[in-house]
Design a protein around this motif. Structure first.
Motif, short mmCIF file in Angstrom:
data_model
loop_
_atom_site.label_atom_id
_atom_site.label_comp_id
_atom_site.label_asym_id
_atom_site.label_seq_id
_atom_site.Cartn_x
_atom_site.Cartn_y
_atom_site.Cartn_z
N ALA A 206 -0.81 78.79 54.12
CA ALA A 206 0.19 77.89 54.70
C ALA A 206 0.73 78.41 56.03
O ALA A 206 1.18 77.62 56.87
CB ALA A 206 1.34 77.69 53.71
N LYS A 207 0.68 79.72 56.23
CA LYS A 207 1.15 80.28 57.50
C LYS A 207 0.30 79.79 58.67
O LYS A 207 0.81 79.57 59.78
CB LYS A 207 1.07 81.81 57.46
N PHE A 208 -1.00 79.63 58.42
CA PHE A 208 -1.92 79.36 59.51
C PHE A 208 -2.24 77.88 59.67
O PHE A 208 -2.72 77.47 60.73
CB PHE A 208 -3.21 80.17 59.33
N ALA A 209 -1.99 77.08 58.65
CA ALA A 209 -2.29 75.64 58.74
C ALA A 209 -1.60 74.98 59.93
O ALA A 209 -2.23 74.20 60.67
CB ALA A 209 -1.92 74.94 57.43
N PRO A 210 -0.30 75.24 60.19
CA PRO A 210 0.36 74.58 61.34
C PRO A 210 -0.13 75.07 62.69
O PRO A 210 0.19 74.47 63.72
CB PRO A 210 1.84 74.94 61.14
N LEU A 211 -0.91 76.16 62.70
CA LEU A 211 -1.39 76.74 63.95
C LEU A 211 -2.79 76.27 64.32
O LEU A 211 -3.38 76.78 65.27
CB LEU A 211 -1.38 78.27 63.84
N ALA A 212 -3.31 75.29 63.62
CA ALA A 212 -4.70 74.88 63.81
C ALA A 212 -5.00 74.52 65.26
O ALA A 212 -6.05 74.87 65.79
CB ALA A 212 -5.03 73.70 62.89
N ASN A 213 -4.07 73.82 65.91
CA ASN A 213 -4.32 73.39 67.29
C ASN A 213 -4.04 74.48 68.31
O ASN A 213 -4.24 74.26 69.51
CB ASN A 213 -3.47 72.16 67.60
N ALA A 214 -3.59 75.65 67.84
CA ALA A 214 -3.21 76.72 68.76
C ALA A 214 -4.26 77.82 68.89
O ALA A 214 -4.10 78.72 69.71
CB ALA A 214 -1.88 77.34 68.31
N TRP A 215 -5.33 77.74 68.11
CA TRP A 215 -6.30 78.83 68.10
C TRP A 215 -6.85 79.13 69.49
O TRP A 215 -7.07 80.29 69.86
CB TRP A 215 -7.44 78.52 67.14
N TRP A 216 -7.10 78.10 70.28
CA TRP A 216 -7.75 78.30 71.57
C TRP A 216 -6.78 78.18 72.75
O TRP A 216 -7.21 78.09 73.89
CB TRP A 216 -8.94 77.35 71.71
N ASP A 217 -5.50 78.20 72.45
CA ASP A 217 -4.48 78.22 73.50
C ASP A 217 -4.22 79.70 73.85
O ASP A 217 -3.55 80.41 73.11
CB ASP A 217 -3.19 77.55 73.01
N LYS A 218 -4.74 80.14 74.97
CA LYS A 218 -4.66 81.55 75.33
C LYS A 218 -3.26 81.99 75.74
O LYS A 218 -3.02 83.18 75.96
CB LYS A 218 -5.67 81.88 76.42
N GLU A 219 -2.34 81.05 75.83
CA GLU A 219 -0.94 81.39 76.11
C GLU A 219 -0.06 81.02 74.91
O GLU A 219 1.17 81.10 75.01
CB GLU A 219 -0.45 80.64 77.36
N GLY A 220 -0.66 80.62 73.81
CA GLY A 220 0.07 80.13 72.65
C GLY A 220 0.41 81.22 71.66
O GLY A 220 0.29 82.43 71.93
N PRO A 221 0.79 80.84 70.45
CA PRO A 221 1.26 81.81 69.44
C PRO A 221 0.19 82.76 68.92
O PRO A 221 0.52 83.79 68.34
CB PRO A 221 1.79 80.91 68.32
#
Length: 231
Positions: A12-27
């Motif tokens: 559940a920690k990583f599910a909300p981050l799905a769209n952030a994996w390839w954001d090199k300035e993201g979380p």
């Protein structure tokens, strides 16, 4: 793996981050920063060209893609379906033929792999020794298992949790749980119990201001372990 080795809270920690994996300035930007050092560690032991490689806990595919660019024939597995969807989409856009599967490692029945990587994943499961046992099962004789995780030390608690997650906000808060960190001796014991030989341990020193990481002798926070299956 059986249900006892899956922590729904971790998924559940990583599910909300799905769209952030390839954001090199993201979380998840630190994963991009440390990725070249992780690849360099793998390449110290084996050429990747035309090697069958399994990336366990691949997430959105940051490491998988880098290894595919080195010529490996990559299979990436993860239990978080949104991360796998993102990995598939990004690989398609990059014209990379990576076999991503949303499957647990116990259910994977495949030909043996030349190389298996499992990076920054063991500290997120209740029984990391079961993951290592399955990796050993899927590894060819003479093949390599490359691992990375966090040491259970006061320095790691301060650096990886208090500083990285709260003070510097390099990672989402509550990404890690200190009690799940793994000391090198514990990890070495688990790999040897699975029939593997430990051939090297190196530290991974992260430099947030430079936005990169380098391999080092300091294993007090992040470290990597190279293991080989006897021929």
């Amino acid at each position: 793996m059986n249900e006892s080795n899956v922590d729904p809270k971790e998924l559940a920690k990583f599910a909300p981050l799905a769209n952030a994996w390839w954001d090199k300035e993201g979380p998840l930007r630190t994963l991009h920063h440390i990725n070249p050092a992780r690849v360099a560690f793998v390449e110290q032991y084996t050429s990747l060209k035309q090697k069958r490689l399994l990336d366990v806990g691949c997430g959105g595919g940051i490491l998988s893609e880098a290894l595919a660019y080195k010529g490996a024939q990559v299979t990436g597995i993860d239990l978080e379906p949104h991360a796998i969807d993102m990995a598939k989409a990004h690989a398609l856009n990059a014209h990379l033929a990576i076999d991503y599967q949303c499957i647990d490692i116990q259910a994977l029945n495949a030909d043996l792999f030349d190389v298996i990587t499992c990076m920054d994943m063991l500290e997120h499961v209740p029984q990391p020794e079961l993951i290592i046992k399955e990796c050993a099962r899927l590894l060819k004789p003479g093949g390599y298992l490359l691992l990375s995780t966090l040491n259970r030390t006061l320095k790691a608690y301060i650096g990886a949790i208090l500083l990285a997650e709260y003070a510097l906000q390099l990672l989402p808060k509550q990404t890690h749980e200190y009690q799940k960190f793994i000391q090198p001796a514990e990890l070495a014991h688990a790999t040897r119990a699975a029939g593997l030989e430990v051939i090297d341990i190196q530290g991974l020193t992260y430099q947030p201001l430079r936005k990169n990481a380098c391999l080092s002798k300091n294993v007090s926070i992040n470290y990597l372990m190279a293991c080989q299956k006897p021929k």
